[in-house]
Design a protein around this motif. Structure first.
Motif, PDB file in Angstrom:
ATOM      1  N   ARG A 264     -63.442 -12.314 -63.003  1.00  0.00           N
ATOM      2  CA  ARG A 264     -62.547 -11.217 -63.356  1.00  0.00           C
ATOM      3  C   ARG A 264     -63.434 -10.001 -63.567  1.00  0.00           C
ATOM      4  O   ARG A 264     -64.346 -10.028 -64.409  1.00  0.00           O
ATOM      5  CB  ARG A 264     -61.771 -11.537 -64.628  1.00  0.00           C
ATOM      6  CG  ARG A 264     -60.798 -10.437 -65.051  1.00  0.00           C
ATOM      7  CD  ARG A 264     -59.965 -10.891 -66.241  1.00  0.00           C
ATOM      8  NE  ARG A 264     -59.013  -9.867 -66.648  1.00  0.00           N
ATOM      9  CZ  ARG A 264     -58.098 -10.042 -67.595  1.00  0.00           C
ATOM     10  NH1 ARG A 264     -58.036 -11.198 -68.250  1.00  0.00           N
ATOM     11  NH2 ARG A 264     -57.249  -9.067 -67.897  1.00  0.00           N
ATOM     12  N   VAL A 265     -63.230  -8.947 -62.780  1.00  0.00           N
ATOM     13  CA  VAL A 265     -64.163  -7.826 -62.797  1.00  0.00           C
ATOM     14  C   VAL A 265     -63.550  -6.617 -63.491  1.00  0.00           C
ATOM     15  O   VAL A 265     -62.343  -6.353 -63.385  1.00  0.00           O
ATOM     16  CB  VAL A 265     -64.634  -7.452 -61.380  1.00  0.00           C
ATOM     17  CG1 VAL A 265     -65.455  -8.581 -60.773  1.00  0.00           C
ATOM     18  CG2 VAL A 265     -63.467  -7.101 -60.469  1.00  0.00           C
ATOM     19  N   VAL A 266     -64.398  -5.901 -64.199  1.00  0.00           N
ATOM     20  CA  VAL A 266     -64.006  -4.659 -64.863  1.00  0.00           C
ATOM     21  C   VAL A 266     -64.884  -3.548 -64.298  1.00  0.00           C
ATOM     22  O   VAL A 266     -66.107  -3.569 -64.476  1.00  0.00           O
ATOM     23  CB  VAL A 266     -64.190  -4.757 -66.385  1.00  0.00           C
ATOM     24  CG1 VAL A 266     -63.714  -3.476 -67.049  1.00  0.00           C
ATOM     25  CG2 VAL A 266     -63.435  -5.960 -66.946  1.00  0.00           C
ATOM     26  N   LEU A 267     -64.259  -2.618 -63.603  1.00  0.00           N
ATOM     27  CA  LEU A 267     -64.981  -1.549 -62.935  1.00  0.00           C
ATOM     28  C   LEU A 267     -65.041  -0.331 -63.844  1.00  0.00           C
ATOM     29  O   LEU A 267     -64.011   0.171 -64.301  1.00  0.00           O
ATOM     30  CB  LEU A 267     -64.297  -1.183 -61.612  1.00  0.00           C
ATOM     31  CG  LEU A 267     -64.351  -2.244 -60.508  1.00  0.00           C
ATOM     32  CD1 LEU A 267     -63.272  -3.305 -60.703  1.00  0.00           C
ATOM     33  CD2 LEU A 267     -64.193  -1.599 -59.137  1.00  0.00           C
ATOM     34  N   LEU A 268     -66.254   0.134 -64.102  1.00  0.00           N
ATOM     35  CA  LEU A 268     -66.484   1.273 -64.984  1.00  0.00           C
ATOM     36  C   LEU A 268     -67.118   2.396 -64.176  1.00  0.00           C
ATOM     37  O   LEU A 268     -68.094   2.170 -63.453  1.00  0.00           O
ATOM     38  CB  LEU A 268     -67.407   0.872 -66.134  1.00  0.00           C
ATOM     39  CG  LEU A 268     -66.981  -0.349 -66.942  1.00  0.00           C
ATOM     40  CD1 LEU A 268     -68.079  -0.755 -67.916  1.00  0.00           C
ATOM     41  CD2 LEU A 268     -65.670  -0.082 -67.677  1.00  0.00           C
ATOM     42  N   ASP A 269     -66.577   3.596 -64.308  1.00  0.00           N
ATOM     43  CA  ASP A 269     -67.124   4.714 -63.548  1.00  0.00           C
ATOM     44  C   ASP A 269     -66.699   6.017 -64.208  1.00  0.00           C
ATOM     45  O   ASP A 269     -65.594   6.099 -64.778  1.00  0.00           O
ATOM     46  CB  ASP A 269     -66.626   4.679 -62.100  1.00  0.00           C
ATOM     47  CG  ASP A 269     -67.518   5.456 -61.150  1.00  0.00           C
ATOM     48  OD1 ASP A 269     -68.222   4.817 -60.344  1.00  0.00           O
ATOM     49  OD2 ASP A 269     -67.525   6.705 -61.218  1.00  0.00           O
ATOM     50  N   ILE A 270     -67.534   7.030 -64.121  1.00  0.00           N
ATOM     51  CA  ILE A 270     -67.168   8.333 -64.645  1.00  0.00           C
ATOM     52  C   ILE A 270     -66.001   8.920 -63.858  1.00  0.00           C
ATOM     53  O   ILE A 270     -65.229   9.718 -64.372  1.00  0.00           O
ATOM     54  CB  ILE A 270     -68.389   9.283 -64.629  1.00  0.00           C
ATOM     55  CG1 ILE A 270     -68.115  10.515 -65.504  1.00  0.00           C
ATOM     56  CG2 ILE A 270     -68.784   9.652 -63.205  1.00  0.00           C
ATOM     57  CD1 ILE A 270     -69.347  11.361 -65.759  1.00  0.00           C
ATOM     58  N   ASN A 271     -65.861   8.486 -62.596  1.00  0.00           N
ATOM     59  CA  ASN A 271     -64.736   8.884 -61.744  1.00  0.00           C
ATOM     60  C   ASN A 271     -63.634   7.840 -61.888  1.00  0.00           C
ATOM     61  O   ASN A 271     -63.646   6.800 -61.230  1.00  0.00           O
ATOM     62  CB  ASN A 271     -65.198   9.000 -60.292  1.00  0.00           C
ATOM     63  CG  ASN A 271     -64.122   9.533 -59.362  1.00  0.00           C
ATOM     64  OD1 ASN A 271     -62.927   9.394 -59.634  1.00  0.00           O
ATOM     65  ND2 ASN A 271     -64.532  10.146 -58.273  1.00  0.00           N
ATOM     66  N   ALA A 272     -62.689   8.120 -62.777  1.00  0.00           N
ATOM     67  CA  ALA A 272     -61.639   7.147 -63.080  1.00  0.00           C
ATOM     68  C   ALA A 272     -60.793   6.820 -61.856  1.00  0.00           C
ATOM     69  O   ALA A 272     -60.385   5.666 -61.662  1.00  0.00           O
ATOM     70  CB  ALA A 272     -60.745   7.681 -64.209  1.00  0.00           C
ATOM     71  N   THR A 273     -60.540   7.823 -61.015  1.00  0.00           N
ATOM     72  CA  THR A 273     -59.713   7.606 -59.826  1.00  0.00           C
ATOM     73  C   THR A 273     -60.381   6.658 -58.850  1.00  0.00           C
ATOM     74  O   THR A 273     -59.757   5.737 -58.321  1.00  0.00           O
ATOM     75  CB  THR A 273     -59.421   8.944 -59.132  1.00  0.00           C
ATOM     76  OG1 THR A 273     -58.737   9.813 -60.042  1.00  0.00           O
ATOM     77  CG2 THR A 273     -58.555   8.745 -57.899  1.00  0.00           C
ATOM     78  N   ALA A 274     -61.667   6.859 -58.615  1.00  0.00           N
ATOM     79  CA  ALA A 274     -62.395   5.992 -57.691  1.00  0.00           C
ATOM     80  C   ALA A 274     -62.443   4.559 -58.210  1.00  0.00           C
ATOM     81  O   ALA A 274     -62.276   3.598 -57.446  1.00  0.00           O
ATOM     82  CB  ALA A 274     -63.807   6.529 -57.473  1.00  0.00           C
ATOM     83  N   ALA A 275     -62.666   4.395 -59.515  1.00  0.00           N
ATOM     84  CA  ALA A 275     -62.704   3.052 -60.090  1.00  0.00           C
ATOM     85  C   ALA A 275     -61.352   2.365 -59.976  1.00  0.00           C
ATOM     86  O   ALA A 275     -61.271   1.172 -59.666  1.00  0.00           O
ATOM     87  CB  ALA A 275     -63.149   3.124 -61.547  1.00  0.00           C
ATOM     88  N   ALA A 276     -60.283   3.117 -60.225  1.00  0.00           N
ATOM     89  CA  ALA A 276     -58.936   2.552 -60.135  1.00  0.00           C
ATOM     90  C   ALA A 276     -58.606   2.133 -58.706  1.00  0.00           C
ATOM     91  O   ALA A 276     -57.997   1.077 -58.474  1.00  0.00           O
ATOM     92  CB  ALA A 276     -57.914   3.557 -60.643  1.00  0.00           C
ATOM     93  N   GLU A 277     -59.011   2.950 -57.738  1.00  0.00           N
ATOM     94  CA  GLU A 277     -58.761   2.606 -56.334  1.00  0.00           C
ATOM     95  C   GLU A 277     -59.517   1.345 -55.934  1.00  0.00           C
ATOM     96  O   GLU A 277     -58.981   0.472 -55.239  1.00  0.00           O
ATOM     97  CB  GLU A 277     -59.182   3.773 -55.435  1.00  0.00           C
ATOM     98  CG  GLU A 277     -58.269   4.986 -55.533  1.00  0.00           C
ATOM     99  CD  GLU A 277     -58.781   6.169 -54.732  1.00  0.00           C
ATOM    100  OE1 GLU A 277     -59.927   6.087 -54.218  1.00  0.00           O
ATOM    101  OE2 GLU A 277     -58.059   7.174 -54.630  1.00  0.00           O
ATOM    102  N   ALA A 278     -60.762   1.242 -56.375  1.00  0.00           N
ATOM    103  CA  ALA A 278     -61.552   0.057 -56.051  1.00  0.00           C
ATOM    104  C   ALA A 278     -60.957  -1.187 -56.696  1.00  0.00           C
ATOM    105  O   ALA A 278     -60.902  -2.262 -56.081  1.00  0.00           O
ATOM    106  CB  ALA A 278     -62.998   0.254 -56.506  1.00  0.00           C
TER     107      ALA A 278
END
Length: 255
Positions: free
Chosen positions: A32-46
């Motif tokens: 189960r992966v949790v994607l963290l990024d300063i770009n919230a939109t890019a993380a949500a899309e991924a």
């Protein structure tokens, strides 16, 4: 057999490039992966792409330079998903400026690169420490060929210093956390085609040629080339590996 089943993995800088590829690879292996990024939109899309492919994924916005935010996100993830057992410190930036440029630019490059590439690794690791100890987890830090050398091509001393620091921190954490069953390793990518260097590749093909000509495998790397080492270091296949760096540089350091 899924190598990462029952694991919860947090990956910084997961909105694009190497981080995004690792997140997808971990999900395919059952995490189960949790994607963290300063770009919230890019993380949500991924994260959405992973879910559409049948994986389990959430995303959160995170600036790794903001220590309080790192701890807040760690608490959120623990509440929503459970304790993180795999942490990938991937978030990073690069700027190819030397130390002899305009003073303000040099200082800003140093402060920004060290804050994200090195202090960010400390901030995020510190925030997830309780979860990693509880799960006898594993940490994978993204270093570089520049964890060992300063490239002959025009490049940033701040970036080289930051990646030397990541390797040093990896070894220090491995020594400290081994008694808790937490393994800490790094990956050393060579020249990988990512959005981070997209502009340089487009504007300076000669620079790309220098890297490729110095690489025995004769090509630049892809983000997917880092996924295998990342799965190995996060899985029980590497149960007796800690304090190490796996080079994924196409052989760059051999010549």
């Amino acid at each position: 057999m899924a190598l990462l089943r029952n694991h919860i993995a947090a990956i910084t800088g997961a909105g694009s490039g190497i981080g995004r590829a690792i997140a997808s690879g971990y999900a395919r292996e059952g995490a189960r992966v949790v994607l963290l990024d300063i770009n919230a939109t890019a993380a949500a899309e991924a994260a959405r792409e992973i879910r559409d492919a049948g994986g389990k994924a959430e995303s959160f916005a995170l600036d790794v330079t903001r220590r309080d935010d790192c701890h807040a996100v760690a608490r959120q993830i623990a509440d929503i998903a459970g304790p993180v057992s795999i942490l990938v410190n991937n978030a990073g930036i690069t700027r190819r400026n030397g130390i002899s440029g305009a003073t303000e630019a040099v200082i800003k490059d140093w402060e920004d690169i060290i804050a994200i590439n090195l202090t960010g690794v400390f901030n995020v690791t510190h925030a997830f420490m309780d979860s990693l100890r509880a799960t006898r987890g594993r940490i994978v830090n993204i270093g570089s060929v520049q964890s060992f050398m300063h490239l002959r091509t025009p490049t940033s001393p701040a970036y080289t210093a930051s990646k030397h620091g990541v390797l040093g921190l990896t070894r220090a954490l491995a020594a400290e956390l081994g008694k808790d069953g937490v393994r800490v390793n790094a990956i050393g990518p060579g020249f990988i085609e990512t959005p981070l260097n997209e502009k340089v590749r487009a504007s300076d093909p000669g620079l790309v040629k220098i890297f490729v000509d110095h690489t025995p495998l004769g090509r630049a790397g892809k983000p997917e080339d880092i996924v295998g080492p990342a799965i190995f270091l996060a899985s029980d296949l590497s149960a007796f590996v800690t304090g190490s760096i796996v080079m994924a540089d196409g052989g760059y350091r051999t010549i």
